[in-house]
Design an enzyme around this catalytic site. Structure first.
Site, PDB file in Angstrom:
ATOM      1  N   GLU A  88       0.810  -1.219   0.000  1.00 22.76           N
ATOM      2  CA  GLU A  88       0.000   0.000   0.000  1.00 22.76           C
ATOM      3  C   GLU A  88       0.846   1.273   0.000  1.00 22.76           C
ATOM      4  O   GLU A  88       0.735   2.112   0.881  1.00 22.76           O
ATOM      5  CB  GLU A  88      -0.970  -0.037   1.183  1.00 22.76           C
ATOM      6  CG  GLU A  88      -1.986  -1.158   1.013  1.00 22.76           C
ATOM      7  CD  GLU A  88      -2.935  -1.316   2.178  1.00 22.76           C
ATOM      8  OE1 GLU A  88      -4.108  -1.585   1.933  1.00 22.76           O
ATOM      9  OE2 GLU A  88      -2.493  -1.190   3.332  1.00 22.76           O
ATOM     10  N   GLU A  98      -4.689 -10.321   0.162  1.00 18.24           N
ATOM     11  CA  GLU A  98      -5.522 -10.100   1.351  1.00 18.24           C
ATOM     12  C   GLU A  98      -6.972 -10.392   0.984  1.00 18.24           C
ATOM     13  O   GLU A  98      -7.478  -9.895  -0.022  1.00 18.24           O
ATOM     14  CB  GLU A  98      -5.408  -8.671   1.878  1.00 18.24           C
ATOM     15  CG  GLU A  98      -4.066  -8.320   2.484  1.00 18.24           C
ATOM     16  CD  GLU A  98      -4.041  -6.923   3.099  1.00 18.24           C
ATOM     17  OE1 GLU A  98      -5.136  -6.398   3.441  1.00 18.24           O
ATOM     18  OE2 GLU A  98      -2.945  -6.352   3.223  1.00 18.24           O
TER      19      GLU A  98
END
Length: 978
Positions: A417, A508
């Site tokens: 991220e 994820e």
């Protein structure tokens, strides 16, 4: 002059990064109790503490390794200990936000700084030495005997200095800053925990010591040949006795070997020896490749049955013992987990050694995340700016160099991220040059130009299915947690062709926050059938709670500091103390590498392992009639990976509540579990016998008790009704039922931000404040018919219901019918359709200590988290049926129940049930489980259905098939008092 802690540079004075090694060189552990003094600013206590003759009297005792914000400060000279836990000076938790202003590379003047000092002795014959720090958060400057050695950033990465120690007494001084420019590269959804939190070591470096080594162990699956070459910075010899290898470093050897895999972690142990040092080798031969868009190891496709793992301990933060790491791996392997993403940084090196030994595929992630720059629109994102390049490259180099020799590591991850930037292209180019044996992933860049995998976080089941077929939509947008599909856009995706050709890795999914996640079996069913999808990693392994002073665990919202990530850190498959949650059982079933399908005619066994057959397993079966096993046996079945086999089902015995269970168990002890551990199981549940005829007695009105509210008292057999409510059945103190349409919101019911916030919707429509009214109580032949309406305060929508009671003696049959009336979802105040969390009946019992039931169990089950629970007869205490989520929420439900006995009451039919000593409203009001108290009664839900759990705290909305339709509903149960 630039402050070093606000420099763009990653450090000064450090040695070049090198491979982690188990060495015979003399090593002095510097772990232990150090003198410590905390100061409010980066200037610490000044310069005096580095001197040989400095007296730390009045300083505190601080264990190393540790985080000072988690320790009790104990003065060296004695006195009262104090702790920073629960204060704004203690552990801080944020999810995406930085705890400091975005003003890189600067940090606030108020920057808590710990000065550490240790006096230690060195033998007279100790030669040149290296001082190694395995992990310091977030920036450290180091002095030895008054001489500055240098400084370093990169909290989860080791750094070393040449250490000119002297015989006898030496003085080590370290200044550690809570915040530094490195903070901007470490925004990784976790507690901010400063300190020297990993080991500190002094390692002797004799002449001709081996500074670095690189093990290249390839495997050709076609020929079964392994190739080994060990490169070393010093002339040395490679010895692998089992293979007869004795060659100089740098030379190659080839021969027949058994390959390394997570299923068969075959290690060949040996040494790399120079004149001055011997290093232990644990060589695993394997080849990682991507062929035709499919991820393979040793030539075979791989499905990573994975979890994301932060390092966490409820008392010690990221300071973990070897036993903690071993416990994690044993729990993972027992849950059929075979892969770990080291989210979001390299773990302690001991963990990777255990992964090599126990067998786990590892996605090794760099210590890099810049998520907080999303709040300025990524304008100054470090990977995109040249001034940050040295720091970013330093982190990638230190990650790869330390861990390059582990066969368990099959994928490098450049970051998490951190949006986009040319820094990723530079990292990727260096990785390819240094180690071309492993593919590389980075999820956030929509071009995937520097990634060998396509990946998004938390897709819906529908989108995942499209991805598996390489038919996903072509337009993308950036979301808070991942690259999401934008179905509203007609713009073409310029990277579409490259993306569709890549294997897909779900880094994820299934956010395990609170009660959940749901749909694990659904996700795995899709992943298993598409070669393009190479598996996924559940978020995440462990709750990040700290043990609280009043019991239970502290979460982010318990700290008086802003910004604050709230309770978002409680999102693990195991609780903060490593107690498995019910989700572990569900995960083990979804990830089971052996499929067992049982029908009345046959048992089919399918092997979905990567490469191993069933040679390590035994199979056993048992027929149970209720609680009794009435027949059992065992069989042998050899099934190669990717194959299946079948055999006839054992004959069905006589009996009631018959269940045939077939298990695949370990035939002998493994490192991670004893013989007999069930790797997989399947069941056939015989249908129930038709219920016998129900005798009936006409209801009869009686004179009311003096305290009755309306004077309406009716007897039906041994049942007594007052005002239309059941108040006694035989000798059972029972009250109710009332129509129940509410549940205490789960974390997933709260959604993420404004997305999928069912709890807010329920509050808007008054779901949690329904007021029940009985409109009529009538006798209709042999039935007592009670009608009513449950409506929300302030609103005009409602559920109209009828309860029709029939029976005799201590046995009753109850048929409940529900119709929804009024504007539930289309009003000026509420424009969304309203999902009903449950349709059911709420009773209260005067007393009940335990429950026995036939159905799924023994732990909680829901519509979308039930596959991991066996059907059988279970007995549990009421207290043990409460799942101890730190944040109280709906829990303890049991689906597919055929009959239940509790508090003298027997209920039969097909229903869900929940029993607890507090109401759903009590659960909803409590912030911590310690706030729940016994109401004096047991509240029993007998439900037609309850909606699933889902994964919407970070993920898609609950799938339609797990919702409870708001439509005409009718169901029947029988109640009796034997």
């Amino acid at each position: 002059m630039t402050n070093y802690w606000e420099s763009f540079a990653p450090g000064e004075g450090r040695r070049a990064p090198r491979a982690d090694a188990v060495t015979d060189a003399r090593t002095i552990s510097l772990n232990g109790v150090w003198a410590f003094r905390l100061s409010p600013t980066a200037h610490g206590t000044g310069d005096a503490f580095i001197a040989d003759d400095f007296d730390p009297a009045g300083w505190d005792a601080m264990p190393v390794p540790s985080h000072w914000v988690l320790e009790e400060f104990t003065p060296l000279a004695g006195g009262e200990a104090r702790s920073m836990r629960g204060t704004g000076e203690g552990p801080l938790y944020t999810n995406t936000a930085y705890p400091i202003p975005i003003d890189p590379p600067f940090v606030p003047h108020e920057n808590p700084t710990g000065d550490y000092r240790l006096e230690f002795d060195v033998p007279a014959d100790f030669g040149d030495a290296v001082l190694r720090f395995q992990g310091v958060d977030s920036c450290a400057k180091v002095w030895l005997n008054g001489t500055e050695l240098g400084w370093s950033m990169g909290s989860r990465l080791p750094f070393e200095f040449d250490a000119p120690v002297r015989p006898g007494r030496n003085v080590l001084a370290v200044r550690v800053h809570r915040f530094s420019s490195g903070t901007y590269l470490e925004d990784q959804d976790m507690w901010w925990l400063p300190g020297i939190f990993r080991d500190v070591e002094l390692i002797e470096r004799p002449r001709a010591a081996i500074d670095d080594h690189f093990v290249h162990a390839d495997y050709d699956h076609v020929t079964g040949t392994g190739t080994l070459r060990v490169d070393a910075a010093t002339p040395s010899e490679v010895s692998i006795p089992e293979l007869g290898i004795r060659i100089p470093a740098g030379e190659s050897w080839s021969g027949s070997v058994d390959p390394w895999s997570a299923e068969s972690p075959r290690l060949y142990r040996g040494t790399l020896a120079s004149e001055g040092e011997t290093i232990s080798l644990a060589v695993g031969f394997r080849r990682v490749s991507i062929d035709d868009g499919v991820f393979r190891v040793n030539g075979r496709p791989v499905k990573l049955r994975g979890v994301n793992r932060h390092e966490h301990h409820a008392d010690h933060g990221r300071t973990l013992s070897l036993d903690d790491m071993r416990r994690d791996i044993e729990l993972m392997k027992r849950a059929n987990v075979d892969a770990v993403r080291t989210a979001h940084y390299p773990p302690h090196p001991d963990f990777l050694r255990l992964c090599d030994e126990y067998g786990l595929w590892v996605l090794l992630e760099n210590d890099l995340e810049t998520h907080g720059f999303i709040y300025e629109g990524w304008e100054n994102n470090p990977p995109a700016l040249p001034e940050w390049r040295a720091a970013i490259m330093d982190r990638m180099r230190r990650t790869l160099e330390r861990d390059k020799n582990h066969p368990s590591i099959v994928i490098w991850s450049m970051a998490n991220e951190s949006m986009t930037g040319d820094g990723f292209a530079e990292m990727r180019a260096w990785i390819d040059e240094r180690d071309g044996s492993r593919p590389v992933i980075y999820e956030r860049d929509p071009s995937y130009r520097d990634s060998d995998f396509y990946s998004v976080m938390y897709p819906s089941l529908e989108v995942l299915e499209q991805i598996g077929r390489r038919e996903e939509p072509g337009s993308r947008k950036v979301g808070m947690h991942g690259m999401e599909f934008d179905s509203s856009s007609s713009e073409p995706d310029p990277f579409d062709e490259r993306r569709r050709g890549l294997p897909f890795l779900l880094i994820e999914y299934a956010h395990a926050m609170g009660n959940g996640p749901g749909s694990l079996s659904d996700y795995w069913e899709i992943m298993a059938k598409h070669d393009r999808i190479c598996g996924g990693f559940v978020w995440e392994w462990i709750d990040h709670g700290f043990r609280g002073p009043e019991g239970g665990f502290l979460h982010g919202a318990d700290i008086d500091y802003e910004p604050n990530g709230g309770r978002f850190n409680l999102d693990g498959l195991v609780f903060s103390d490593r107690t498995p949650s019910p989700a572990i059982r569900e995960l083990a079933k979804a990830y089971a590498p052996i499929g067992i399908r049982v029908t009345p005619e046959e048992i089919e066994v399918s092997n979905t392992r990567h490469a191993r057959g069933t040679d390590d397993l035994s199979f056993r079966w048992s027929w149970a009639s209720g609680e009794r096993v009435v027949a059992s046996g065992a069989f042998e079945l050899a099934v190669d990976a990717g194959s299946s086999a079948a055999l006839p089902t054992p004959a069905t015995p006589e009996g009631e509540d018959l269940v045939l269970t077939v298990e695949a168990v370990l035939a002998s002890d493994e490192l991670w579990a004893p013989a007999g551990h069930a790797v997989a199981w399947g069941q056939y549940v015989a249908p129930p016998a038709a219920p016998g005829p129900l005798g009936t007695t006409p209801p009869a009105r009686e004179a009311a008790d003096p305290g009755a509210s309306r004077g309406s008292r009716i007897r039906l057999g041994d049942a007594v009704f007052e005002d239309g409510r059941l108040v006694r059945l035989g000798d059972i103190d029972i009250a109710g039922p009332v129509l129940d349409l509410h549940r205490a919101p789960t974390e997933n019911d709260h959604g993420q931000g404004g997305n999928n916030n069912l709890a807010r919707m329920w509050d808007q429509v008054g779901q949690n404040r329904l007021i029940d009214r009985i409109s009529s109580v009538d006798i209709d032949g042999d039935a007592l018919v009670v009608r009513g309406r449950a409506g929300a305060a302030t609103r005009n929508h409602a559920a109209e219901w009828e309860m029709r009671w029939r029976g005799t003696g201590g046995s009753l049959e109850l048929t409940t019918t529900v119709d929804f009336v009024g504007p539930w979802g289309d009003t000026p105040y509420q424009h969304h359709d309203v999902w009903i969390p449950r349709i059911g009946l709420l009773f209260s019992l005067g007393s009940a200590d335990s429950a026995t039931w036939f159905g799924r169990g023994p732990e909680e089950t829901y519509a979308d988290s039930r596959m991991g629970s066996r059907v059988g007869v279970w007995t549990r205490s009421v207290d043990d049926m409460q799942t101890p989520y730190e944040v109280p929420q709906e829990n303890g439900n049991h689906v597919d129940t055929r009959w239940l006995e509790i508090g003298g009451l027997r209920v039969s039919g097909d229903f869900d049930f929940t029993a607890r000593r507090w109401t759903s409203h009590d659960l909803e009001r409590a912030a911590h489980r310690r706030e729940l108290s016994d109401s004096g009664r047991v509240w029993l839900n007998i439900d037609y259905a309850q909606m699933g759990i889902g994964s919407a705290s970070v993920g898609p909305a609950l799938p339609e098939k797990y919702r409870v339709p708001r439509e005409h509903t009718s169901w029947t149960v029988r109640l009796s008092a034997p």
